[in-house]
Design a protein around this motif. Structure first.
Motif, PDB file in Angstrom:
ATOM      1  N   VAL A 229      69.639   8.006  -5.090  1.00 24.10           N
ATOM      2  CA  VAL A 229      68.840   7.987  -6.308  1.00 24.10           C
ATOM      3  C   VAL A 229      68.641   6.529  -6.695  1.00 24.10           C
ATOM      4  O   VAL A 229      69.617   5.801  -6.917  1.00 24.10           O
ATOM      5  N   THR A 230      67.389   6.100  -6.782  1.00 20.99           N
ATOM      6  CA  THR A 230      67.095   4.698  -7.067  1.00 20.99           C
ATOM      7  C   THR A 230      66.684   4.497  -8.524  1.00 20.99           C
ATOM      8  O   THR A 230      66.004   3.536  -8.859  1.00 20.99           O
ATOM      9  N   ASN A 231      67.115   5.410  -9.380  1.00 18.38           N
ATOM     10  CA  ASN A 231      66.760   5.338 -10.798  1.00 18.38           C
ATOM     11  C   ASN A 231      67.938   5.847 -11.618  1.00 18.38           C
ATOM     12  O   ASN A 231      69.013   6.135 -11.066  1.00 18.38           O
ATOM     13  N   SER A 232      67.752   5.977 -12.908  1.00 25.28           N
ATOM     14  CA  SER A 232      68.837   6.405 -13.787  1.00 25.28           C
ATOM     15  C   SER A 232      69.058   7.914 -13.705  1.00 25.28           C
ATOM     16  O   SER A 232      68.150   8.680 -13.356  1.00 25.28           O
ATOM     17  N   VAL A 233      70.272   8.337 -14.040  1.00 23.25           N
ATOM     18  CA  VAL A 233      70.645   9.750 -14.074  1.00 23.25           C
ATOM     19  C   VAL A 233      71.186  10.045 -15.465  1.00 23.25           C
ATOM     20  O   VAL A 233      72.215   9.497 -15.871  1.00 23.25           O
ATOM     21  N   SER A 234      70.507  10.910 -16.201  1.00 22.44           N
ATOM     22  CA  SER A 234      70.867  11.182 -17.594  1.00 22.44           C
ATOM     23  C   SER A 234      72.079  12.091 -17.700  1.00 22.44           C
ATOM     24  O   SER A 234      72.406  12.846 -16.767  1.00 22.44           O
ATOM     25  N   ALA A 235      72.739  12.037 -18.857  1.00 17.69           N
ATOM     26  CA  ALA A 235      73.816  12.985 -19.147  1.00 17.69           C
ATOM     27  C   ALA A 235      73.266  14.405 -19.079  1.00 17.69           C
ATOM     28  O   ALA A 235      72.166  14.680 -19.549  1.00 17.69           O
ATOM     29  N   GLY A 236      74.024  15.313 -18.466  1.00 16.00           N
ATOM     30  CA  GLY A 236      73.569  16.681 -18.304  1.00 16.00           C
ATOM     31  C   GLY A 236      72.834  16.941 -17.011  1.00 16.00           C
ATOM     32  O   GLY A 236      72.553  18.091 -16.684  1.00 16.00           O
ATOM     33  N   ALA A 237      72.515  15.876 -16.248  1.00 16.94           N
ATOM     34  CA  ALA A 237      71.908  16.044 -14.918  1.00 16.94           C
ATOM     35  C   ALA A 237      73.015  16.176 -13.873  1.00 16.94           C
ATOM     36  O   ALA A 237      74.153  15.743 -14.088  1.00 16.94           O
ATOM     37  N   GLU A 238      72.675  16.755 -12.735  1.00 18.30           N
ATOM     38  CA  GLU A 238      73.683  17.017 -11.711  1.00 18.30           C
ATOM     39  C   GLU A 238      73.151  16.657 -10.325  1.00 18.30           C
ATOM     40  O   GLU A 238      72.077  17.112  -9.933  1.00 18.30           O
ATOM     41  N   LEU A 239      73.899  15.838  -9.606  1.00 22.09           N
ATOM     42  CA  LEU A 239      73.597  15.481  -8.228  1.00 22.09           C
ATOM     43  C   LEU A 239      74.627  16.131  -7.320  1.00 22.09           C
ATOM     44  O   LEU A 239      75.832  15.969  -7.530  1.00 22.09           O
ATOM     45  N   ILE A 240      74.163  16.846  -6.317  1.00 26.79           N
ATOM     46  CA  ILE A 240      75.054  17.500  -5.352  1.00 26.79           C
ATOM     47  C   ILE A 240      74.580  17.135  -3.950  1.00 26.79           C
ATOM     48  O   ILE A 240      73.383  17.213  -3.659  1.00 26.79           O
ATOM     49  N   ALA A 241      75.498  16.744  -3.088  1.00 28.36           N
ATOM     50  CA  ALA A 241      75.149  16.422  -1.705  1.00 28.36           C
ATOM     51  C   ALA A 241      76.269  16.859  -0.777  1.00 28.36           C
ATOM     52  O   ALA A 241      77.447  16.747  -1.120  1.00 28.36           O
ATOM     53  N   ASP A 242      75.883  17.366   0.392  1.00 26.77           N
ATOM     54  CA  ASP A 242      76.896  17.658   1.404  1.00 26.77           C
ATOM     55  C   ASP A 242      77.437  16.370   2.010  1.00 26.77           C
ATOM     56  O   ASP A 242      78.519  16.365   2.593  1.00 26.77           O
ATOM     57  N   GLY A 243      76.673  15.273   1.874  1.00 31.87           N
ATOM     58  CA  GLY A 243      77.101  13.970   2.364  1.00 31.87           C
ATOM     59  C   GLY A 243      77.475  13.038   1.232  1.00 31.87           C
ATOM     60  O   GLY A 243      78.013  13.460   0.207  1.00 31.87           O
ATOM     61  N   ASN A 244      77.166  11.746   1.412  1.00 31.50           N
ATOM     62  CA  ASN A 244      77.459  10.736   0.401  1.00 31.50           C
ATOM     63  C   ASN A 244      76.397  10.747  -0.698  1.00 31.50           C
ATOM     64  O   ASN A 244      75.286  11.240  -0.504  1.00 31.50           O
ATOM     65  N   ILE A 245      76.744  10.163  -1.849  1.00 29.92           N
ATOM     66  CA  ILE A 245      75.792   9.993  -2.941  1.00 29.92           C
ATOM     67  C   ILE A 245      75.737   8.519  -3.312  1.00 29.92           C
ATOM     68  O   ILE A 245      76.769   7.872  -3.496  1.00 29.92           O
ATOM     69  N   HIS A 246      74.508   7.980  -3.409  1.00 26.52           N
ATOM     70  CA  HIS A 246      74.276   6.601  -3.823  1.00 26.52           C
ATOM     71  C   HIS A 246      73.410   6.632  -5.076  1.00 26.52           C
ATOM     72  O   HIS A 246      72.348   7.268  -5.077  1.00 26.52           O
ATOM     73  N   ILE A 247      73.828   5.966  -6.143  1.00 27.29           N
ATOM     74  CA  ILE A 247      73.033   5.892  -7.372  1.00 27.29           C
ATOM     75  C   ILE A 247      72.796   4.430  -7.706  1.00 27.29           C
ATOM     76  O   ILE A 247      73.741   3.704  -8.048  1.00 27.29           O
TER      77      ILE A 247
END
Length: 229
Positions: free
Chosen positions: A145-163
């Motif tokens: 994710v190359t942008n902001s992630v607001s409170a209440g949002a959810e990121l799920i990945a079977d691999g790594n997560i980059h924010i």
């Protein structure tokens, strides 16, 4: 005076809310099972609130309760009741009726295409802000994710997560159970971080790392954090 054996304190927890759009127990059970299969490390035995605001008419609440529980979820309460008759019917299930706060629903996902076992791994890239209430799932891949992630949002990945932006929502890496996955974040302020089912809520994240660039991983199945250099 001796100390009381109990102490009551206010607190807050991050819960998923399952919004029901069908009153058919078998339909609910099937849909929830599909969600668990997408992210078993996080969703299996997960505590959830059931929102019934979209349901009208009569419903067999006991059968619905059983359908949710048999899919592997633990119901902690009911929200979204519209009238007294519905409240009375739901109260007979023995579950508490809740006023919904900041907890967010398990968002409906579009059908996921079947990926062959020998297909090369791809990375899902999201360039727009991730708003409160959104859920993004990267199946069999990393998520960037190359942008902001607001409170209440959810990121799920079977691999790594980059924010690469301010992270105020929830990040769940290694959702299929891969303990080697990591979370990389340039501005950490998450409500929840999880790797392969091991998680911290916001008040468990070391304060020295809040708002900082950080890298999270598992060491001996325990979450660890270090600066992202």
């Amino acid at each position: 005076m001796s100390q009381s054996p109990i102490e009551l304190k206010g607190s807050s927890f991050t819960l998923s809310v399952v919004h029901l759009h069908s009153s058919q127990p078998e339909v609910i059970h099937q849909a929830l099972q599909e969600k668990v299969e997408q992210a078993p490390a996080f969703l299996k035995n997960a505590p959830v609130v059931i929102n019934v605001a979209s349901l009208t008419g009569e419903a067999n609440w006991k059968d619905i309760q059983q359908a949710v529980a048999s899919a592997g979820f633990r119901i902690v309460g009911i929200s979204g009741c519209k009238d007294e008759a519905q409240k009375r019917a739901l109260s007979r299930t023995g579950l508490p009726l809740l006023s919904e706060g900041r907890a967010q629903r398990i968002a409906a996902e579009p059908p996921v295409p079947v990926v062959p076992d020998n297909a090369p791994a791809k990375t899902r890239i999201v360039s727009t802000p991730v708003r409160s209430g959104q859920q993004i799932y990267a199946r069999n891949s990393d998520l960037i994710v190359t942008n902001s992630v607001s409170a209440g949002a959810e990121l799920i990945a079977d691999g790594n997560i980059h924010i690469y932006g301010m992270m105020r929502g929830r990040a769940l890496a290694g959702a299929a159970g891969d303990a080697n996955c990591q979370i990389f974040c340039t501005q950490l302020g998450a409500e929840l971080v999880s790797i392969a089912g091991q998680y911290w809520l916001s008040d468990q994240i070391p304060t020295d790392y809040l708002g900082q660039a950080a890298r999270l991983s598992l060491l001996n199945n325990v979450l660890t954090i270090q600066p992202l250099n």
